[in-house]
Design a protein around this motif. Structure first.
Motif, PDB file in Angstrom:
ATOM      1  N   GLU A   1      61.164   2.405  41.259  1.00 28.71           N
ATOM      2  CA  GLU A   1      61.689   3.758  41.459  1.00 28.71           C
ATOM      3  C   GLU A   1      61.243   4.673  40.313  1.00 28.71           C
ATOM      4  OE1 GLU A   1      66.008   5.966  41.605  1.00 28.71           O
ATOM      5  OE2 GLU A   1      65.884   3.893  42.295  1.00 28.71           O
ATOM      6  N   SER A   2      61.298   4.156  39.074  1.00 22.85           N
ATOM      7  CA  SER A   2      60.867   4.929  37.909  1.00 22.85           C
ATOM      8  C   SER A   2      59.370   5.254  37.993  1.00 22.85           C
ATOM      9  CB  SER A   2      61.168   4.157  36.630  1.00 22.85           C
ATOM     10  OG  SER A   2      60.672   4.821  35.513  1.00 22.85           O
ATOM     11  N   ALA A   3      58.584   4.279  38.402  1.00 17.90           N
ATOM     12  CA  ALA A   3      57.144   4.498  38.546  1.00 17.90           C
ATOM     13  C   ALA A   3      56.875   5.529  39.632  1.00 17.90           C
ATOM     14  CB  ALA A   3      56.443   3.179  38.880  1.00 17.90           C
ATOM     15  N   GLU A   4      57.616   5.482  40.714  1.00 19.61           N
ATOM     16  CA  GLU A   4      57.454   6.456  41.798  1.00 19.61           C
ATOM     17  C   GLU A   4      57.807   7.863  41.308  1.00 19.61           C
ATOM     18  OE1 GLU A   4      56.266   7.764  45.408  1.00 19.61           O
ATOM     19  OE2 GLU A   4      56.119   5.697  44.725  1.00 19.61           O
ATOM     20  N   GLN A   5      58.919   7.947  40.544  1.00 19.09           N
ATOM     21  CA  GLN A   5      59.310   9.248  39.992  1.00 19.09           C
ATOM     22  C   GLN A   5      58.249   9.758  39.019  1.00 19.09           C
ATOM     23  OE1 GLN A   5      63.157   8.597  38.268  1.00 19.09           O
ATOM     24  NE2 GLN A   5      64.260   8.859  40.202  1.00 19.09           N
ATOM     25  N   SER A   6      57.730   8.860  38.185  1.00 15.06           N
ATOM     26  CA  SER A   6      56.683   9.245  37.233  1.00 15.06           C
ATOM     27  C   SER A   6      55.436   9.719  37.972  1.00 15.06           C
ATOM     28  CB  SER A   6      56.321   8.075  36.324  1.00 15.06           C
ATOM     29  OG  SER A   6      57.408   7.738  35.511  1.00 15.06           O
ATOM     30  N   ARG A   7      55.085   9.010  39.048  1.00 21.84           N
ATOM     31  CA  ARG A   7      53.912   9.414  39.830  1.00 21.84           C
ATOM     32  C   ARG A   7      54.141  10.782  40.458  1.00 21.84           C
ATOM     33  NH1 ARG A   7      52.069   9.483  44.850  1.00 21.84           N
ATOM     34  NH2 ARG A   7      53.903   8.546  45.794  1.00 21.84           N
ATOM     35  N   THR A   8      55.349  10.988  41.013  1.00 25.67           N
ATOM     36  CA  THR A   8      55.665  12.276  41.627  1.00 25.67           C
ATOM     37  C   THR A   8      55.642  13.381  40.579  1.00 25.67           C
ATOM     38  OG1 THR A   8      57.062  11.141  43.234  1.00 25.67           O
ATOM     39  CG2 THR A   8      57.388  13.503  42.999  1.00 25.67           C
ATOM     40  N   GLU A   9      56.215  13.093  39.410  1.00 21.43           N
ATOM     41  CA  GLU A   9      56.239  14.077  38.331  1.00 21.43           C
ATOM     42  C   GLU A   9      54.826  14.373  37.832  1.00 21.43           C
ATOM     43  OE1 GLU A   9      58.220  14.275  33.953  1.00 21.43           O
ATOM     44  OE2 GLU A   9      59.459  13.448  35.548  1.00 21.43           O
ATOM     45  N   ALA A  10      54.017  13.314  37.703  1.00 20.74           N
ATOM     46  CA  ALA A  10      52.628  13.502  37.266  1.00 20.74           C
ATOM     47  C   ALA A  10      51.861  14.339  38.283  1.00 20.74           C
ATOM     48  CB  ALA A  10      51.953  12.150  37.061  1.00 20.74           C
ATOM     49  N   LYS A  11      52.106  14.086  39.560  1.00 23.95           N
ATOM     50  CA  LYS A  11      51.445  14.866  40.610  1.00 23.95           C
ATOM     51  C   LYS A  11      51.865  16.334  40.520  1.00 23.95           C
ATOM     52  CE  LYS A  11      50.648  14.695  45.601  1.00 23.95           C
ATOM     53  NZ  LYS A  11      50.989  14.026  46.845  1.00 23.95           N
ATOM     54  N   LYS A  12      53.165  16.556  40.291  1.00 22.80           N
ATOM     55  CA  LYS A  12      53.686  17.919  40.158  1.00 22.80           C
ATOM     56  C   LYS A  12      53.062  18.608  38.937  1.00 22.80           C
ATOM     57  CE  LYS A  12      58.057  20.372  39.511  1.00 22.80           C
ATOM     58  NZ  LYS A  12      59.499  20.200  39.288  1.00 22.80           N
ATOM     59  N   LEU A  13      53.006  17.899  37.797  1.00 24.88           N
ATOM     60  CA  LEU A  13      52.405  18.463  36.582  1.00 24.88           C
ATOM     61  C   LEU A  13      50.923  18.753  36.783  1.00 24.88           C
ATOM     62  CD1 LEU A  13      54.112  16.327  33.792  1.00 24.88           C
ATOM     63  CD2 LEU A  13      54.474  18.746  34.286  1.00 24.88           C
ATOM     64  N   LEU A  14      50.237  17.862  37.494  1.00 29.99           N
ATOM     65  CA  LEU A  14      48.830  18.079  37.773  1.00 29.99           C
ATOM     66  C   LEU A  14      48.635  19.346  38.598  1.00 29.99           C
ATOM     67  CD1 LEU A  14      45.892  17.066  37.660  1.00 29.99           C
ATOM     68  CD2 LEU A  14      46.370  15.767  39.740  1.00 29.99           C
ATOM     69  N   GLU A  15      49.483  19.533  39.585  1.00 31.27           N
ATOM     70  CA  GLU A  15      49.412  20.740  40.425  1.00 31.27           C
ATOM     71  C   GLU A  15      49.700  21.992  39.589  1.00 31.27           C
ATOM     72  OE1 GLU A  15      48.354  22.698  43.679  1.00 31.27           O
ATOM     73  OE2 GLU A  15      48.310  20.524  43.514  1.00 31.27           O
ATOM     74  N   GLU A  16      50.705  21.885  38.700  1.00 32.52           N
ATOM     75  CA  GLU A  16      51.015  23.014  37.817  1.00 32.52           C
ATOM     76  C   GLU A  16      49.841  23.332  36.904  1.00 32.52           C
ATOM     77  OE1 GLU A  16      54.616  22.238  35.651  1.00 32.52           O
ATOM     78  OE2 GLU A  16      55.848  22.205  37.452  1.00 32.52           O
ATOM     79  N   GLN A  17      49.200  22.280  36.359  1.00 35.00           N
ATOM     80  CA  GLN A  17      48.046  22.478  35.486  1.00 35.00           C
ATOM     81  C   GLN A  17      46.891  23.124  36.252  1.00 35.00           C
ATOM     82  OE1 GLN A  17      47.814  22.064  32.176  1.00 35.00           O
ATOM     83  NE2 GLN A  17      49.984  21.546  32.214  1.00 35.00           N
ATOM     84  N   ARG A  18      46.692  22.694  37.485  1.00 24.18           N
ATOM     85  CA  ARG A  18      45.642  23.305  38.311  1.00 24.18           C
ATOM     86  C   ARG A  18      45.940  24.778  38.550  1.00 24.18           C
ATOM     87  NH1 ARG A  18      44.747  18.469  42.703  1.00 24.18           N
ATOM     88  NH2 ARG A  18      43.426  17.178  41.385  1.00 24.18           N
ATOM     89  N   ASN A  19      47.219  25.088  38.835  1.00 24.79           N
ATOM     90  CA  ASN A  19      47.600  26.489  39.045  1.00 24.79           C
ATOM     91  C   ASN A  19      47.411  27.313  37.776  1.00 24.79           C
ATOM     92  OD1 ASN A  19      48.270  26.076  41.726  1.00 24.79           O
ATOM     93  ND2 ASN A  19      50.429  25.704  41.304  1.00 24.79           N
ATOM     94  N   LEU A  20      47.814  26.727  36.620  1.00 25.55           N
ATOM     95  CA  LEU A  20      47.627  27.434  35.351  1.00 25.55           C
ATOM     96  C   LEU A  20      46.150  27.652  35.061  1.00 25.55           C
ATOM     97  CD1 LEU A  20      50.318  25.717  33.085  1.00 25.55           C
ATOM     98  CD2 LEU A  20      50.329  28.058  33.940  1.00 25.55           C
ATOM     99  N   LEU A  21      45.326  26.650  35.345  1.00 24.60           N
ATOM    100  CA  LEU A  21      43.891  26.782  35.137  1.00 24.60           C
ATOM    101  C   LEU A  21      43.313  27.862  36.041  1.00 24.60           C
ATOM    102  CD1 LEU A  21      41.382  25.712  33.695  1.00 24.60           C
ATOM    103  CD2 LEU A  21      41.168  23.994  35.488  1.00 24.60           C
ATOM    104  N   LYS A  22      43.782  27.889  37.280  1.00 21.01           N
ATOM    105  CA  LYS A  22      43.332  28.917  38.223  1.00 21.01           C
ATOM    106  C   LYS A  22      43.729  30.306  37.729  1.00 21.01           C
ATOM    107  CE  LYS A  22      43.354  29.776  43.200  1.00 21.01           C
ATOM    108  NZ  LYS A  22      43.909  29.347  44.481  1.00 21.01           N
TER     109      LYS A  22
END
Length: 172
Positions: A57-78
């Motif tokens: 469950e922790s790994a799934e949450q970390s993956r979801t959070e990492a995916k969310k952060l990656l999307e945020e970073q992509r938006n910030l880069l854009k």
């Protein structure tokens, strides 16, 4: 022999007392194992299962959070790219405006220099005319002195002065 056969029969026969004793010992052993070994073993297994489930469950949450952060970073880069593009466009526009201002200032300076040159030419022209007038005046004096020497008639003097004035006007 009978006594021998009895001894042999007794040793080969079914002894229910031993069997009940072994069955009771086995059941006691099972109960002891259940209480002291099986229970704690099952507890450890349950804890292990819960731990693994929590880790998943922790790994799934970390993956979801990492995916969310990656999307945020992509938006910030854009956004950063868009901002940079906007700054570049702004700098180009400002450069164009400054270029136009510099060109306008250069044209104004050129016009000012041209006007200054015209004024200077006009002043030089006036000075030249004044110099010619002075020369005409000095020539007139010279003519007058020659006239006095020759004693010309008034008509001849006027003709001579007009000729000198006309010559001075043509030089102008």
């Amino acid at each position: 022999m009978l006594s021998n056969s009895l001894v042999l029969g007794a040793s080969t026969g079914f002894n229910s007392g031993d069997m009940i004793y072994q069955l009771i010992a086995f059941i006691i052993l099972l109960l002891l194992l259940k209480k002291f070994a099986w229970g704690p073993l099952m507890g450890i297994m349950k804890e292990r299962e819960e731990h693994i489930a929590n880790e998943i469950e922790s790994a799934e949450q970390s993956r979801t959070e990492a995916k969310k952060l990656l999307e945020e970073q992509r938006n910030l880069l854009k956004e950063a790219r868009n901002d940079a593009q906007g700054l570049i466009e702004s700098a180009k526009k400002q450069g164009d405006v400054q270029r136009e201002e510099i060109i306008a200032a250069a044209r104004a300076e050129s016009e000012r220099i041209k006007q200054s040159a015209k004024v200077e030419i006009e002043q030089q022209k006036e000075q030249a005319v004044a110099a010619i007038r002075e020369q005409v005046a000095s020539l007139s004096v010279l003519i007058a002195s020659k006239v006095i020497e020759k004693e010309l008639s008034a008509e001849d003097q006027e003709k001579l002065i007009n000729e000198y004035i006309q010559e001075a006007g043509e030089e102008r």
